[in-house]
Design a protein around this motif. Structure first.
Motif, PDB file in Angstrom:
ATOM      1  N   VAL A  21      85.691  47.773  91.276  1.00 16.98           N
ATOM      2  CA  VAL A  21      85.305  49.374  90.059  1.00 16.98           C
ATOM      3  C   VAL A  21      83.194  49.099  89.925  1.00 16.98           C
ATOM      4  O   VAL A  21      82.708  48.314  90.221  1.00 16.98           O
ATOM      5  CB  VAL A  21      85.818  48.800  89.015  1.00 16.98           C
ATOM      6  CG1 VAL A  21      84.664  49.028  87.839  1.00 16.98           C
ATOM      7  CG2 VAL A  21      86.931  48.768  89.147  1.00 16.98           C
ATOM      8  N   ARG A  22      82.584  50.192  89.450  1.00 14.87           N
ATOM      9  CA  ARG A  22      81.117  50.172  89.198  1.00 14.87           C
ATOM     10  C   ARG A  22      81.415  50.704  87.749  1.00 14.87           C
ATOM     11  O   ARG A  22      82.559  51.738  87.455  1.00 14.87           O
ATOM     12  CB  ARG A  22      81.384  51.666  90.291  1.00 14.87           C
ATOM     13  CG  ARG A  22      80.113  51.499  90.494  1.00 14.87           C
ATOM     14  CD  ARG A  22      79.187  52.587  91.956  1.00 14.87           C
ATOM     15  NE  ARG A  22      79.254  52.074  92.863  1.00 14.87           N
ATOM     16  CZ  ARG A  22      79.042  52.054  93.267  1.00 14.87           C
ATOM     17  NH1 ARG A  22      78.650  53.857  94.376  1.00 14.87           N
ATOM     18  NH2 ARG A  22      79.014  51.318  94.912  1.00 14.87           N
ATOM     19  N   VAL A  23      80.313  50.155  87.909  1.00 17.87           N
ATOM     20  CA  VAL A  23      80.380  50.411  85.788  1.00 17.87           C
ATOM     21  C   VAL A  23      78.621  50.501  86.154  1.00 17.87           C
ATOM     22  O   VAL A  23      77.486  50.226  86.109  1.00 17.87           O
ATOM     23  CB  VAL A  23      80.828  48.888  85.209  1.00 17.87           C
ATOM     24  CG1 VAL A  23      80.368  47.307  85.515  1.00 17.87           C
ATOM     25  CG2 VAL A  23      80.535  49.772  83.256  1.00 17.87           C
ATOM     26  N   PRO A  24      78.196  51.325  85.150  1.00 10.87           N
ATOM     27  CA  PRO A  24      76.512  52.288  85.012  1.00 10.87           C
ATOM     28  C   PRO A  24      75.285  51.009  83.717  1.00 10.87           C
ATOM     29  O   PRO A  24      77.126  50.530  82.455  1.00 10.87           O
ATOM     30  CB  PRO A  24      77.203  53.243  84.287  1.00 10.87           C
ATOM     31  CG  PRO A  24      78.154  53.273  83.572  1.00 10.87           C
ATOM     32  CD  PRO A  24      79.385  52.160  84.584  1.00 10.87           C
ATOM     33  N   ALA A  25      75.281  50.969  83.520  1.00 11.48           N
ATOM     34  CA  ALA A  25      73.838  50.075  82.363  1.00 11.48           C
ATOM     35  C   ALA A  25      74.011  51.909  81.469  1.00 11.48           C
ATOM     36  O   ALA A  25      74.649  52.581  81.461  1.00 11.48           O
ATOM     37  CB  ALA A  25      72.623  50.511  83.339  1.00 11.48           C
ATOM     38  N   LYS A  26      73.459  51.328  79.812  1.00  7.97           N
ATOM     39  CA  LYS A  26      72.828  52.375  79.094  1.00  7.97           C
ATOM     40  C   LYS A  26      71.979  51.837  78.918  1.00  7.97           C
ATOM     41  O   LYS A  26      71.091  51.190  78.588  1.00  7.97           O
ATOM     42  CB  LYS A  26      74.255  52.051  77.898  1.00  7.97           C
ATOM     43  CG  LYS A  26      74.276  50.263  77.138  1.00  7.97           C
ATOM     44  CD  LYS A  26      73.468  50.433  76.095  1.00  7.97           C
ATOM     45  CE  LYS A  26      72.883  49.152  75.648  1.00  7.97           C
ATOM     46  NZ  LYS A  26      71.758  49.116  74.922  1.00  7.97           N
ATOM     47  N   ILE A  27      71.608  53.178  77.973  1.00 12.45           N
ATOM     48  CA  ILE A  27      70.096  53.392  77.031  1.00 12.45           C
ATOM     49  C   ILE A  27      70.874  53.751  76.332  1.00 12.45           C
ATOM     50  O   ILE A  27      71.377  54.564  75.572  1.00 12.45           O
ATOM     51  CB  ILE A  27      69.497  53.899  77.477  1.00 12.45           C
ATOM     52  CG1 ILE A  27      69.006  54.456  78.903  1.00 12.45           C
ATOM     53  CG2 ILE A  27      68.190  54.749  76.753  1.00 12.45           C
ATOM     54  CD1 ILE A  27      68.050  55.114  79.660  1.00 12.45           C
ATOM     55  N   ASN A  28      70.226  53.290  74.851  1.00 12.05           N
ATOM     56  CA  ASN A  28      70.870  53.514  73.682  1.00 12.05           C
ATOM     57  C   ASN A  28      69.700  55.178  73.084  1.00 12.05           C
ATOM     58  O   ASN A  28      68.366  54.938  73.281  1.00 12.05           O
ATOM     59  CB  ASN A  28      70.723  52.844  72.498  1.00 12.05           C
ATOM     60  CG  ASN A  28      71.016  51.623  72.624  1.00 12.05           C
ATOM     61  OD1 ASN A  28      71.016  50.897  73.155  1.00 12.05           O
ATOM     62  ND2 ASN A  28      72.678  51.807  71.696  1.00 12.05           N
ATOM     63  N   LEU A  29      70.290  55.982  73.035  1.00  6.13           N
ATOM     64  CA  LEU A  29      69.023  57.296  72.848  1.00  6.13           C
ATOM     65  C   LEU A  29      68.895  56.967  71.181  1.00  6.13           C
ATOM     66  O   LEU A  29      67.922  57.849  70.471  1.00  6.13           O
ATOM     67  CB  LEU A  29      69.823  58.501  72.599  1.00  6.13           C
ATOM     68  CG  LEU A  29      70.837  58.820  74.207  1.00  6.13           C
ATOM     69  CD1 LEU A  29      70.860  60.140  74.016  1.00  6.13           C
ATOM     70  CD2 LEU A  29      69.324  58.820  75.419  1.00  6.13           C
ATOM     71  N   ALA A  30      69.746  56.487  70.484  1.00  6.87           N
ATOM     72  CA  ALA A  30      69.205  56.320  69.065  1.00  6.87           C
ATOM     73  C   ALA A  30      69.802  54.595  68.518  1.00  6.87           C
ATOM     74  O   ALA A  30      71.311  54.830  68.958  1.00  6.87           O
ATOM     75  CB  ALA A  30      69.572  57.246  68.317  1.00  6.87           C
ATOM     76  N   LEU A  31      69.263  53.864  67.756  1.00  3.82           N
ATOM     77  CA  LEU A  31      69.242  52.781  67.717  1.00  3.82           C
ATOM     78  C   LEU A  31      69.102  52.217  66.075  1.00  3.82           C
ATOM     79  O   LEU A  31      67.902  51.677  65.773  1.00  3.82           O
ATOM     80  CB  LEU A  31      69.273  51.650  68.782  1.00  3.82           C
ATOM     81  CG  LEU A  31      69.570  50.338  67.635  1.00  3.82           C
ATOM     82  CD1 LEU A  31      71.458  50.284  68.121  1.00  3.82           C
ATOM     83  CD2 LEU A  31      69.587  49.544  69.228  1.00  3.82           C
ATOM     84  N   SER A  59      77.820  43.288  79.304  1.00  4.83           N
ATOM     85  CA  SER A  59      79.094  44.190  78.625  1.00  4.83           C
ATOM     86  C   SER A  59      79.687  44.778  79.554  1.00  4.83           C
ATOM     87  O   SER A  59      80.500  45.304  79.850  1.00  4.83           O
ATOM     88  CB  SER A  59      78.706  44.684  77.566  1.00  4.83           C
ATOM     89  OG  SER A  59      77.903  44.251  76.696  1.00  4.83           O
ATOM     90  N   ALA A  60      78.968  45.691  80.769  1.00  6.53           N
ATOM     91  CA  ALA A  60      79.047  46.287  81.802  1.00  6.53           C
ATOM     92  C   ALA A  60      80.509  45.476  82.484  1.00  6.53           C
ATOM     93  O   ALA A  60      80.932  46.138  83.252  1.00  6.53           O
ATOM     94  CB  ALA A  60      78.386  46.989  82.648  1.00  6.53           C
ATOM     95  N   ASP A  61      79.968  44.308  82.898  1.00  2.00           N
ATOM     96  CA  ASP A  61      80.653  43.615  84.171  1.00  2.00           C
ATOM     97  C   ASP A  61      82.208  43.797  83.416  1.00  2.00           C
ATOM     98  O   ASP A  61      82.608  42.623  83.682  1.00  2.00           O
ATOM     99  CB  ASP A  61      79.753  42.259  83.960  1.00  2.00           C
ATOM    100  CG  ASP A  61      78.371  42.904  85.035  1.00  2.00           C
ATOM    101  OD1 ASP A  61      78.150  43.933  85.251  1.00  2.00           O
ATOM    102  OD2 ASP A  61      77.840  41.679  85.729  1.00  2.00           O
ATOM    103  N   ALA A  62      82.370  43.250  81.991  1.00  2.00           N
ATOM    104  CA  ALA A  62      82.856  42.759  81.256  1.00  2.00           C
ATOM    105  C   ALA A  62      83.536  43.615  81.312  1.00  2.00           C
ATOM    106  O   ALA A  62      85.139  43.783  81.626  1.00  2.00           O
ATOM    107  CB  ALA A  62      82.873  42.208  79.899  1.00  2.00           C
ATOM    108  N   ALA A  63      83.426  45.049  81.048  1.00  2.00           N
ATOM    109  CA  ALA A  63      84.307  46.632  81.111  1.00  2.00           C
ATOM    110  C   ALA A  63      84.664  46.615  82.565  1.00  2.00           C
ATOM    111  O   ALA A  63      86.226  46.877  82.552  1.00  2.00           O
ATOM    112  CB  ALA A  63      83.565  47.535  80.462  1.00  2.00           C
TER     113      ALA A  63
END
Length: 305
Positions: free
Chosen positions: A11-21, A110-114
């Motif tokens: 399984v491949r899973v991406p990183a994330k950016i918060n455009l708004a936090l 978190s990506a690895d957990a998903a």
């Protein structure tokens, strides 16, 4: 879930950016409510799960040596939660290849957990639906459910209540990783101190300009509306982060924002060509140890051959 018949699933899973936090005041339960716009980008971790007697994890890639390999690892915790929830009498050896920066504010753990939830559900041939995995993901951490779906999504509460968003266009990012990580609890404590001192006002309201710009594909509008309430607290702890952001702004980017609680600085630009030039520019800053280019949005956790 489909039967793989191979005894292994990747399984491949991406990183994330918060455009708004946007961060609310500390609640009685000890958590801060948030309003966020998650955006998945093309930096990936790969997890291969193979049949085994026990649940174990192997880690490779930059920064992997700093990560736990026992129950403190979110991928292990995810597999154990799935096994307990479905009464599975099986294990999995999970081999993780990391390219998402460790402790970079891009939700690599978190990506690895998903990815572990999806990979083990397929490996064990469980009859799971997306909502089933979402509910388990919500028990593991604020960013885990988004890693399952990817794309662009609005998150509320602790970030686990998700609504996919209309997001037109493609977004080119340059990511500058500053040296030494920042602990998320440390940054939130500084947020509370600055709130108590009247230096910032907690709010979970996502800017309307950002929502409208995403819906119309106005990339420059998105860049101008990027916001992170943890940015000022993080910079107060690590002033060089502000210097890195300014270094990128001097180049003429569309937008610049700290990713999560840092220390990765994310810059939005118009094109891949500009991204290449900016990457070279950012490498000249003494606080930057690595620079990556990425595009978004991309899908969440997916099986790959």
């Amino acid at each position: 879930m489909q039967e793989t018949g191979l005894g292994r699933v990747k399984v491949r899973v991406p990183a994330k950016i918060n455009l708004a936090l946007k961060v609310g005041a500390l609640a009685e339960d000890g958590f801060h409510p948030i309003g966020t716009v998650f955006h998945a980008v093309s930096l990936y971790d790969d997890i291969e799960a193979r049949s085994a007697d026990e649940i174990t994890v192997e880690l490779r890639g930059e920064g992997a040596e700093t990560l736990p390999r026992d129950e403190a690892n979110l991928a292990v915790k995810a597999a154990q939660l799935l096994r307990e929830s479905y009464g599975v009498d099986a294990g999995a050896l999970m081999s993780v290849l990391k390219t998402i920066p460790v402790a970079g504010g891009m939700a690599g753990g978190s990506a690895d957990a998903a990815a572990a939830l999806l990979a083990c559900a397929m490996l064990w041939d469980l009859d799971t639906q997306p909502q089933d995995l979402h509910e388990l993901a919500s028990q593991l951490g604020s960013d885990v459910p988004f890693a399952l779906i990817g794309g662009t999504a609005r998150g509320t509460g602790r970030g686990t209540e998700l609504v996919p968003m209309i997001s037109r266009g493609s977004y080119h990012w340059v990511l500058a990783m500053a040296r030494d990580g920042l602990g998320t609890p440390q940054v939130y404590r500084r947020f509370d101190e600055m709130h108590a001192a009247g230096e910032l006002e907690p709010s979970t309201e996502i800017p309307t300009e950002l929502m409208n710009s995403l819906a119309t594909g106005d990339v420059a509008g998105v860049g101008g509306a990027l916001v992170n309430d943890l940015q000022a607290p993080a910079i107060s702890l690590r002033p060089e982060l502000g210097s890195v952001l300014d270094h990128g702004r001097d180049f003429g980017v569309l937008g610049a924002v700290l990713s999560g609680s840092g220390p990765t600085c994310a810059f939005l630009v118009r094109s891949e060509e500009v991204a290449m030039d900016l990457a070279g520019h950012l490498k000249t800053h003494p606080a930057v140890w690595s620079v990556r280019r990425a595009v978004g949005p991309v899908p969440g956790a997916r099986p790959v051959s």
